[in-house]
Design a protein around this motif. Structure first.
Motif, PDB file in Angstrom:
ATOM      1  N   THR A  31      45.401  59.079 -11.008  1.00  0.00           N
ATOM      2  CA  THR A  31      45.710  57.719 -10.548  1.00  0.00           C
ATOM      3  C   THR A  31      47.215  57.514 -10.461  1.00  0.00           C
ATOM      4  OG1 THR A  31      43.671  56.866 -11.533  1.00  0.00           O
ATOM      5  CG2 THR A  31      45.409  55.269 -11.041  1.00  0.00           C
ATOM      6  N   GLN A  32      47.926  58.007 -11.472  1.00  0.00           N
ATOM      7  CA  GLN A  32      49.387  57.885 -11.447  1.00  0.00           C
ATOM      8  C   GLN A  32      49.993  58.719 -10.318  1.00  0.00           C
ATOM      9  OE1 GLN A  32      51.430  55.796 -13.542  1.00  0.00           O
ATOM     10  NE2 GLN A  32      52.616  56.307 -11.714  1.00  0.00           N
ATOM     11  N   ALA A  53      49.639  56.816  -7.133  1.00  0.00           N
ATOM     12  CA  ALA A  53      50.656  55.764  -7.048  1.00  0.00           C
ATOM     13  C   ALA A  53      52.029  56.348  -6.724  1.00  0.00           C
ATOM     14  CB  ALA A  53      50.702  54.977  -8.354  1.00  0.00           C
ATOM     15  N   PRO A 113      51.975  51.504  -1.473  1.00  0.00           N
ATOM     16  CA  PRO A 113      51.438  51.233  -2.816  1.00  0.00           C
ATOM     17  C   PRO A 113      50.410  50.107  -2.823  1.00  0.00           C
ATOM     18  CG  PRO A 113      53.808  51.519  -2.908  1.00  0.00           C
ATOM     19  CD  PRO A 113      53.441  51.424  -1.456  1.00  0.00           C
ATOM     20  N   SER A 114      50.620  49.091  -1.990  1.00  0.00           N
ATOM     21  CA  SER A 114      49.662  47.986  -1.933  1.00  0.00           C
ATOM     22  C   SER A 114      48.300  48.457  -1.433  1.00  0.00           C
ATOM     23  CB  SER A 114      50.200  46.883  -1.014  1.00  0.00           C
ATOM     24  OG  SER A 114      49.284  45.828  -0.906  1.00  0.00           O
ATOM     25  N   ARG A 173      46.659  50.599  -4.162  1.00  0.00           N
ATOM     26  CA  ARG A 173      46.113  49.788  -5.253  1.00  0.00           C
ATOM     27  C   ARG A 173      44.846  49.068  -4.825  1.00  0.00           C
ATOM     28  NH1 ARG A 173      49.438  44.734  -7.618  1.00  0.00           N
ATOM     29  NH2 ARG A 173      48.652  43.827  -5.673  1.00  0.00           N
ATOM     30  N   PHE A 194      41.964  51.459  -4.643  1.00  0.00           N
ATOM     31  CA  PHE A 194      41.545  51.834  -5.990  1.00  0.00           C
ATOM     32  C   PHE A 194      40.731  50.720  -6.628  1.00  0.00           C
ATOM     33  CE2 PHE A 194      42.356  52.321 -10.604  1.00  0.00           C
ATOM     34  CZ  PHE A 194      41.794  53.577 -10.762  1.00  0.00           C
ATOM     35  N   TRP A 195      41.154  49.476  -6.417  1.00  0.00           N
ATOM     36  CA  TRP A 195      40.402  48.350  -6.968  1.00  0.00           C
ATOM     37  C   TRP A 195      39.045  48.210  -6.303  1.00  0.00           C
ATOM     38  CZ3 TRP A 195      44.888  44.213  -7.320  1.00  0.00           C
ATOM     39  CH2 TRP A 195      45.652  44.493  -8.457  1.00  0.00           C
ATOM     40  N   ASP A 234      43.218  41.390  -5.753  1.00  0.00           N
ATOM     41  CA  ASP A 234      44.177  41.515  -4.659  1.00  0.00           C
ATOM     42  C   ASP A 234      44.331  40.223  -3.863  1.00  0.00           C
ATOM     43  OD1 ASP A 234      45.977  43.449  -3.595  1.00  0.00           O
ATOM     44  OD2 ASP A 234      44.754  43.603  -1.791  1.00  0.00           O
ATOM     45  N   THR A 290      52.822  40.444  -8.088  1.00  0.00           N
ATOM     46  CA  THR A 290      52.416  41.307  -9.201  1.00  0.00           C
ATOM     47  C   THR A 290      53.225  40.998 -10.451  1.00  0.00           C
ATOM     48  OG1 THR A 290      51.738  43.062  -7.694  1.00  0.00           O
ATOM     49  CG2 THR A 290      52.174  43.696  -9.974  1.00  0.00           C
ATOM     50  N   SER A 293      48.716  46.845 -12.761  1.00  0.00           N
ATOM     51  CA  SER A 293      49.534  47.573 -11.783  1.00  0.00           C
ATOM     52  C   SER A 293      50.569  48.472 -12.438  1.00  0.00           C
ATOM     53  CB  SER A 293      50.235  46.567 -10.849  1.00  0.00           C
ATOM     54  OG  SER A 293      49.301  45.737 -10.202  1.00  0.00           O
ATOM     55  N   GLN A 333      51.774  51.520 -10.372  1.00  0.00           N
ATOM     56  CA  GLN A 333      52.641  51.213  -9.235  1.00  0.00           C
ATOM     57  C   GLN A 333      54.095  51.045  -9.674  1.00  0.00           C
ATOM     58  OE1 GLN A 333      49.378  49.942  -9.330  1.00  0.00           O
ATOM     59  NE2 GLN A 333      48.975  51.480  -7.771  1.00  0.00           N
TER      60      GLN A 333
END
Length: 211
Positions: free
Chosen positions: A57-58, A61, A110-111, A114, A117-118, A127, A170, A180, A183
């Motif tokens: 996940t990191q 990002a 990045p948006s 994210r 992923f959500w 979001d 954010t 977040s 991110q």
């Protein structure tokens, strides 16, 4: 483009913006393609290897921010040559507009990452503040900037809305800030882009071996 057509001093401004957007939208679609490739693997790791899932996940990002930033830097130097080559010298003013728009990339990529992923975790409702803020800021700034600055004003409104909608909201909303972490940690990874690319290559290599 419609806002520029209605508010700008000349119709040419809408043409300049449209030319820049045609290039930018093709590039931004890459975020969806990358998500389609990476997310299924990351989601599958949630149950089998949570620690590796966190690292992946990191990495996702880090790569999103790095790709968006690298593209913006590259377009900053190449747009004066790229736009006339693609559309002709009549669209040379689109080059500066394209540069402005591409600096939305460090927020757009990045948006998108994210949000995707959500979606995979059923948390897309988080979001909503970002989407609403981005839309409101872009409309308000466009109305203020386009009549005086034309396509450049519209591009500035787009970029400002993306940065304020993603990073501004954010930071302002505690629930978003807590969700977040990857991110914001990705900014530290910008100091070592080679490491991110190597990790991404190793991740894809591991996916192919397991396929």
């Amino acid at each position: 483009v419609l806002v520029v057509h209605n508010l700008a001093a000349t119709d040419a401004e809408a043409g300049y913006l449209n030319a820049a957007l045609r290039i930018a939208e093709i590039w931004w679609s890459m975020s969806t393609i990358v998500a389609a490739v990476l997310l299924p693997r990351i989601v599958s790791l949630q149950l089998t290897d949570p620690e590796r899932c966190a690292r992946a996940t990191q990495l996702y990002a880090n790569a999103s921010l790095l790709v968006g930033t690298t593209a913006a830097v590259a377009v900053t130097f190449t747009a004066p040559f790229l736009v006339p080559w693609l559309f002709g010298t009549a669209y040379a003013p689109s080059a500066f507009i394209l540069v402005i728009i591409f600096w939305a990339g460090p927020a757009v990529f990045p948006s998108a990452a994210r949000a995707q992923f959500w979606v995979s975790r059923g948390r897309l409702v988080l979001d909503l503040p970002t989407v609403v803020c981005t839309a409101v800021v872009q409309i308000c700034l466009a109305v203020l900037l386009v009549p005086r600055h034309g396509a450049i004003g519209a591009a500035t409104a787009m970029v400002s809305a993306q940065w304020l909608g993603f990073y501004g909201m954010t930071l302002a909303v505690p629930a978003l800030r807590r969700a977040s972490g990857p991110q914001f940690a990705a900014f530290r990874a910008l100091r070592s882009p080679v490491t991110t690319f190597r990790s991404l290559y190793a991740f894809f290599e591991g996916m192919l071996k397991r396929a």
